[in-house]
Design a protein around this motif. Structure first.
Motif, mmCIF file in Angstrom:
data_model
loop_
_atom_site.group_PDB
_atom_site.id
_atom_site.type_symbol
_atom_site.label_atom_id
_atom_site.label_comp_id
_atom_site.label_asym_id
_atom_site.label_seq_id
_atom_site.Cartn_x
_atom_site.Cartn_y
_atom_site.Cartn_z
ATOM 1 N N ALA A 1 -10.276 0.625 -2.392
ATOM 2 C CA ALA A 1 -9.723 -0.216 -1.335
ATOM 3 C C ALA A 1 -10.701 -1.305 -0.915
ATOM 4 O O ALA A 1 -10.309 -2.416 -0.590
ATOM 5 C CB ALA A 1 -9.339 0.641 -0.122
ATOM 6 N N HIS B 1 -5.189 -1.459 4.788
ATOM 7 C CA HIS B 1 -6.416 -0.759 4.389
ATOM 8 C C HIS B 1 -7.423 -0.668 5.523
ATOM 9 O O HIS B 1 -7.992 0.375 5.804
ATOM 10 C CB HIS B 1 -7.108 -1.513 3.248
ATOM 11 C CG HIS B 1 -6.441 -1.355 1.931
ATOM 12 N ND1 HIS B 1 -5.668 -0.277 1.608
ATOM 13 C CD2 HIS B 1 -6.457 -2.143 0.839
ATOM 14 C CE1 HIS B 1 -5.222 -0.419 0.385
ATOM 15 N NE2 HIS B 1 -5.683 -1.548 -0.112
ATOM 16 N N THR C 1 0.864 -1.179 0.000
ATOM 17 C CA THR C 1 0.000 0.000 0.000
ATOM 18 C C THR C 1 0.899 1.226 0.000
ATOM 19 O O THR C 1 2.040 1.154 0.438
ATOM 20 C CB THR C 1 -0.913 0.054 1.237
ATOM 21 O OG1 THR C 1 -0.101 0.232 2.396
ATOM 22 C CG2 THR C 1 -1.735 -1.209 1.378
ATOM 23 N N THR D 1 -9.313 5.907 2.201
ATOM 24 C CA THR D 1 -8.346 4.806 2.206
ATOM 25 C C THR D 1 -7.776 4.579 0.815
ATOM 26 O O THR D 1 -6.569 4.379 0.653
ATOM 27 C CB THR D 1 -9.033 3.520 2.703
ATOM 28 O OG1 THR D 1 -9.749 3.817 3.899
ATOM 29 C CG2 THR D 1 -8.018 2.436 2.984
#
Lengths: 212, 627
Positions: free
Chosen positions: B111, A31, A25, B184
Motif C-alpha cells: 500500500a 489506504h 481498494t 493495509t
C-alpha cells in the motif's frame, strides 16, 4: 505521506467491469485512513503503557511534593476545555474540507492549531509552575512519571499543531495530491485521538486525586 | 525501478527493462527488491550471530576455560540473542512478508511502497548501529532482555546499554511502520475475488504477526523510553532507592517479549503450511483451523507474559492465571501440528529440500513445544528458570522451529525470487548437517539444565559432570556452522547464476505467486487475476477451474503497467531519524540530569530533526503517481 500509492494501469481481466485501480481498494476504504487507524490502535498501547506506569507508581513516592501539593485543577480544567474545543473546530475543518468550503477549512485548521498551541502553552506554564513548587523530573516517582506521561502527550499535541500548520499551507497552496477532504480527515483522526487520550490522562492523573 | 513505457503483445508478458546498478537499489520502492535486500542483509546478520554463538560454545568446550574473557562472553551472549531475534529471524520473516504478500494476494505492490523502503533502511541502520558498538569497545552486555536495574547507569556505566536501547528503539520503529503497511496492504489490495478466507496461509499468519507487532512494540518502546530517561536524565523508574521498581521493566519487556515469540514463529508456521501441501500433493488439512489457531495464538499470546516471571513471586493467583493461559496456548499450537501431520498423511510425499526443512520444523518444533509446556507449571518452572533447560527449549523452538521454517521458505521461494533452482544436493547436505547439528547441540542442554547448569555462565567447574554434554553441544554447534556454510555456498552459487532455470511453477504449487514468471516482472501481474477459490492456480491447472495465470486470462494485456517511481527520500528520512537516536549517545549513561550535556544534545538533535522534517515534507510533495 500521500495516500495513493496504488499501482495503476491495467484493467481487470475481461468479463469484469473495468475499474479504476487508483480508486479501487478491497475494503473500499482509503489506504491512508486505514493505515492511520492501525497507527492509532498502536498508539493506544503506547499511552496505555505510560498511563499504566503512572498508575502503578501512584502513591509510591518516598518524598514530596505530592500531586495535591502542586495541582491546580482549575487551571488544568481550563486547558482541558481549550483542548476539547479544538476538537470542535477540527470537526468543522473536516466538514468544510469535505464540502469544499476552502476559506472555512483554512480558518478552522488555524483555529484548531491555535487552540492546540494554547494547550501546549498551558502545559509549559504548568510545568514551570510545578518546577518552582519543587516538583522535578528526578526528585521523586511522581515527578518522573508525571512529566514523562504528560510530556509525551504534550509532544503529541505539539506535533499535531505542526501538522495542522503545514497542512493549512499545503491546503491553501493546493499542494495536496489526491482527496483533500481525506487528508484533512486523517489529521482530524489524529487530533481527536490525542484529545481523547488527554481525557483519560486528566481523569486518572488529576481528577482521581480529588475523589478520595 | 523502471519508469519506461512498456508494451505488450496479445497475451505475452509485458516487456520490461528494470533499472540496474547501486542507485536503483538505494532508491527502490519495489517490494520484491526490498524483500531481497531484507533477505541478504538478514542472512549476513545471521552469520554474525552464528559466529557469536560459536564463541560461546568454544568457551564452554572445557570446564574453567579461558578462551574468552568473562566480559567478552557477556557481550557474546547478549549480541548473539539480540542479533538472532531482531536482526536475523525477524527481518528474514520480513523478507518473505515483502516478497510474498503482494504476490499471494494478487497485488502489484504494497500500500505504501516508499514507507516500505523506509522500514528496510531503518532496520539496516538500526542493525549496523547496534553492531557498531564493537568498534567503540562498548558492546551491549546486559542480556537480550536487559533486566533493570542491571541496565541502570550505576551497574552499566559507559555506553554499552545506550547502543542496545537506542538500537532497539530504531528497530521497533522499522517494524511498526512495516506493520501498518502490511495490514493495509492485506486488507486493501487483494485481487478481485480474493476474500480473506481465500488468502494463502502464509499471508494469514503474516497478517496476525503484523497485529502482534503494532500492538506489542509500543510497550517495549515505553520501557526503553523510561530506560533512556533513567540513564540520561536521572529519573527513577527503575531505581529502587527512590522507590522505582525493576519489575516494571520486566512487565513492559515481557508484554512485548512474549508476543515477540509468536512474531518469530508464526511466519515460519505460515511457510510450512505452504510447503507441506505442495510436496504432499494434497490441500492443507483443515485450513480454517490453521487460520483460526493462528488468530487464537495471536490473542492468547498477549495474556501469557508473566510466565517469564514466575520466580519473581507475583503470588499464587497471578501464577495460576498465567499458568492456565500458558497451557491454553499450547492447544491451538498443537492443533496446527496435527493439521500438518494429516496434510502429509496419505499424500505422495516428495522429499525435496524445502520439504525436508518443513518436516524438520514440525518434528523439532514439537519437541520444543513439549519442553515449553512443562515450564507452564510454576513449580516446575522454579526449577528450570535460568537453567540450560530453558536454553534447550527456546533453541528447539527458534532454531528447530523458526529457522528451519525460514530455510524451508528460502529453498522453496528462491526459484521464484531469482529465477533459478538452488542445488538440490547441497541443500540436502545442508539439511542433514542442520538436523544432526541442532539435535547434538541442543538436546544435551536439557540434561545440563536438569543437572543445574546455569544459563549465561562463563565457566563451569571441573568434576561437576557437565563436561561431556557441553562438549557434545560444542561439536554440534560446528555441525550447524557447516550446515550454514553449505547453504550459503548454495545461495552464493545461485546469486552468481548457477542452477537450472526454474520456470514459472517449478513445484506445481497452488497459489497465485506461481502463476507469474520467475523472477516476477516489477509490476507482478500484467493482468490482475480474478480469484474463485483458495487454491486458484491449482484449480486452473488440475481441476479445470477459471483461469488465473497470465497466459490463460482472456483478453489483451495492457500496453503499459504504471508503477510508483523510485525515490531517495526514504533512505534520507531513515538516515536523519537514525542520527536523531545516535545523538542521544554522548550525553547518555550518566544517570543524572546535566544541563550542559542536555543543551548540547538538543543543539545537535535540533538541526537533524529539522533536516528530517524537510525530507518528510519533500516526500509528501514528491509526485509518487504510478507512471
Amino acid at each position: 505521506m500521500t495516500s495513493h500509492a496504488v499501482p495503476a494501469g491495467a484493467h481487470a481481466d475481461a468479463g469484469h467491469e473495468e475499474f479504476d485501480e487508483h480508486a479501487w481498494t478491497s475494503l473500499g476504504l482509503d489506504h491512508m485512513k486505514l493505515a492511520f487507524w492501525t497507527f492509532l490502535g498502536s498508539d493506544c498501547f503506547f499511552f496505555g503503557s505510560l498511563i499504566g506506569t503512572y498508575m502503578s507508581y501512584r502513591g509510591q513516592s518516598l518524598v514530596g511534593p505530592y500531586p495535591r501539593d502542586v495541582f491546580s485543577v482549575e487551571v488544568t480544567s481550563i486547558s482541558t476545555f481549550v483542548l476539547l474545543m479544538s476538537s470542535l473546530t477540527m470537526a468543522l475543518a473536516v466538514l468544510f474540507a469535505k464540502t469544499n468550503r476552502r476559506s472555512g477549512t483554512i480558518g478552522m485548521l488555524l483555529a484548531t492549531a491555535a487552540l492546540g498551541a494554547s494547550f501546549v502553552g498551558f502545559q509549559m506554564f504548568e510545568f514551570s509552575h510545578f518546577y518552582h513548587e519543587g516538583l522535578t523530573l528526578q526528585g521523586n516517582l511522581f515527578g518522573s512519571s508525571f512529566y514523562v506521561l504528560t510530556g509525551f502527550h504534550g509532544t503529541h499535541v505539539a506535533i499535531g499543531v505542526l501538522w495542522l500548520l503545514i497542512q493549512t499551507l499545503f491546503y491553501g497552496k493546493r499542494w495536496i495530491r489526491g482527496d483533500e477532504g481525506n487528508a484533512v480527515e486523517v489529521a482530524g483522526l489524529y487530533w481527536h485521538f490525542v484529545d481523547i487520550v488527554w481525557i483519560v490522562i486528566f481523569t486518572f492523573v488529576y481528577l482521581m486525586e480529588y475523589v478520595e | 525501478m523502471s519508469t519506461a513505457a512498456t508494451h505488450v503483445a496479445t497475451h505475452a508478458h509485458v516487456e520490461h527493462e528494470e533499472e540496474t546498478g547501486l542507485w536503483s537499489w538505494i532508491t527502490t520502492v519495489d517490494h520484491k527488491r526490498i524483500g531481497k535486500l531484507y533477505l541478504i542483509s538478514s542472512l549476513l546478520f545471521f552469520a554474525l550471530g552464528g559466529l557469536e554463538a560459536l564463541m560461546i560454545r568454544m568457551q564452554l568446550f572445557r570446564p574453567e576455560n579461558n578462551f574468552i574473557s568473562a566480559q567478552f562472553y557477556n557481550e557474546m551472549f547478549t549480541m548473539h540473542a539480540t542479533t538472532m531475534v531482531f536482526l536475523a529471524i525477524m527481518p528474514l520473516s520480513a523478507a518473505f512478508f515483502n516478497f510474498l504478500i503482494p504476490l499471494q494476494i494478487g497485488a502489484r505492490d504494497v500500500a505504501f511502497p516508499r514507507m516500505n523502503a523506509l522500514s528496510f533502511w531503518l532496520f539496516l541502520f538500526g542493525g549496523l548501529f547496534i553492531n557498531s558498538s564493537f568498534l567503540f569497545h562498548a558492546a551491549p552486555d546486559g542480556g537480550w532482555f536487559g533486566y533493570a536495574n542491571l541496565t541502570g547507569s550505576k551497574y552499566s556505566p559507559g555506553h554499552s546499554i545506550d547502543f542496545w536501547m537506542l538500537g532497539l528503539a530504531i528497530l521497533g520503529n522499522s517494524s511498526m511502520m512495516a506493520g501498518f503497511n502490511f495490514i493495509t496492504t492485506i486488507l486493501n489490495l487483494r485481487a478481485p475475488g480474493m476474500t480473506l478466507f481465500r488468502m494463502p496461509i502464509f499471508t494469514w499468519m503474516s497478517f496476525v504477526v503484523q497485529f502482534l507487532v503494532v500492538m506489542s512494540f509500543p510497550m517495549i518502546t515505553v520501557g526503553l523510553i523510561l530506560l533512556i530517561f533513567d540513564r540520561n536524565y536521572g529519573t527513577n523508574f527503575y531505581f529502587p532507592p527512590n522507590g522505582g521498581d525493576p519489575l516494571l521493566w520486566q512487565h513492559l519487556f515481557w508484554l512485548f517479549g512474549h508476543p515477540e515469540v509468536y512474531i518469530l514463529i508464526l511466519p515460519a508456521m505460515g511457510i510450512v503450511s505452504e510447503v507441506l501441501p505442495v510436496f504432499a500433493r494434497k490441500p492443507l488439512f483443515g485450513a480454517p483451523f490453521v487460520i483460526f489457531s493462528g488468530i487464537m495464538i495471536g490473542f492468547v499470546g498477549f495474556g501469557v507474559w508473566s510466565h517469564h516471571m514466575f520466580t519473581v513471586g507475583l503470588g499464587p493467583v497471578a501464577d495460576s492465571a498465567f499458568a492456565t493461559t500458558t497451557m491454553l496456548i499450547a492447544v491451538p499450537t498443537a492443533v496446527k501440528i496435527f493439521n500438518w501431520i494429516f496434510t502429509m498423511w496419505g499424500g505422495k510425499i516428495s522429499f525435496k529440500t524445502p520439504n525436508l526443512f518443513a518436516i524438520t520444523f514440525v518434528f523439532l518444533f514439537t519437541i520444543g513445544g513439549l519442553s515449553g509446556v512443562m515450564h507452564a507449571s510454576p513449580p516446575i518452572d522454579l526449577q528450570q528458570q535460568d537453567s540450560y533447560f530453558i536454553v534447550a527449549h527456546f533453541h528447539y523452538v527458534l532454531v528447530g522451529g523458526a529457522l528451519m521454517g525460514l530455510f524451508s521458505g528460502i529453498y522453496f521461494y528462491w526459484p521464484k525470487m531469482f529465477g533459478r533452482m538452488l542445488n538440490e544436493r547441497l541443500g540436502q547436505i545442508s539439511w542433514a548437517l542442520f538436523f544432526i547439528g541442532i539435535n547434538v547441540t541442543f538436546f544435551p542442554m536439557h540434561f545440563l539444565g536438569a543437572m543445574g547448569m546455569i544459563r549465561r555462565s562463563w565457566q563451569y567447574p571441573a568434576g561437576a559432570g557437565l563436561d561431556m554434554y557441553n562438549q557434545m553441544a560444542t561439536v554440534g554447534a560446528f555441525f550447524i556452522f557447516f550446515a550454514v556454510l553449505v547453504s550459503f555456498i548454495n545461495f552464493a552459487r545461485g546469486l552468481m547464476g548457477h542452477g537450472e532455470l526454474a520456470g514459472d511453477d517449478p513445484w506445481d504449487a497452488a497459489t497465485l505467486e506461481w502463476s507469474i514468471p520467475s523472477p516476477p516482472p516489477h509490476y507482478n501481474f500484467a493482468k490482475l487475476p480474478t480469484v474463485h477459490s483458495d487454491r486458484p492456480f491449482w484449480d486452473e491447472k488440475h481441476e479445470g477451474g477459471p483461469a488465473v495465470s497470465q497466459a490463460k486470462i482472456a483478453g489483451p494485456g495492457p500496453h503499459h503497467v504504471a508503477m510508483p517511481p523510485s525515490s531517495y527520500w526514504p533512505i534520507l528520512v531513515a538516515v536523519f531519524q537514525g542520527l536523531v537516536f545516535v545523538a542521544f549517545i554522548p550525553g547518555s549513561g550518566s544517570g543524572a540530569f546535566n544541563y550542559d550535556a542536555f543543551l548540547k544534545q538538543v543543539m545537535i538533535q535540533g538541526p537533524i530533526a529539522l533536516g528530517m522534517l524537510f525530507c518528510i515534507l519533500a516526500w509528501v510533495r514528491e509526485d509518487d503517481t504510478p507512471r
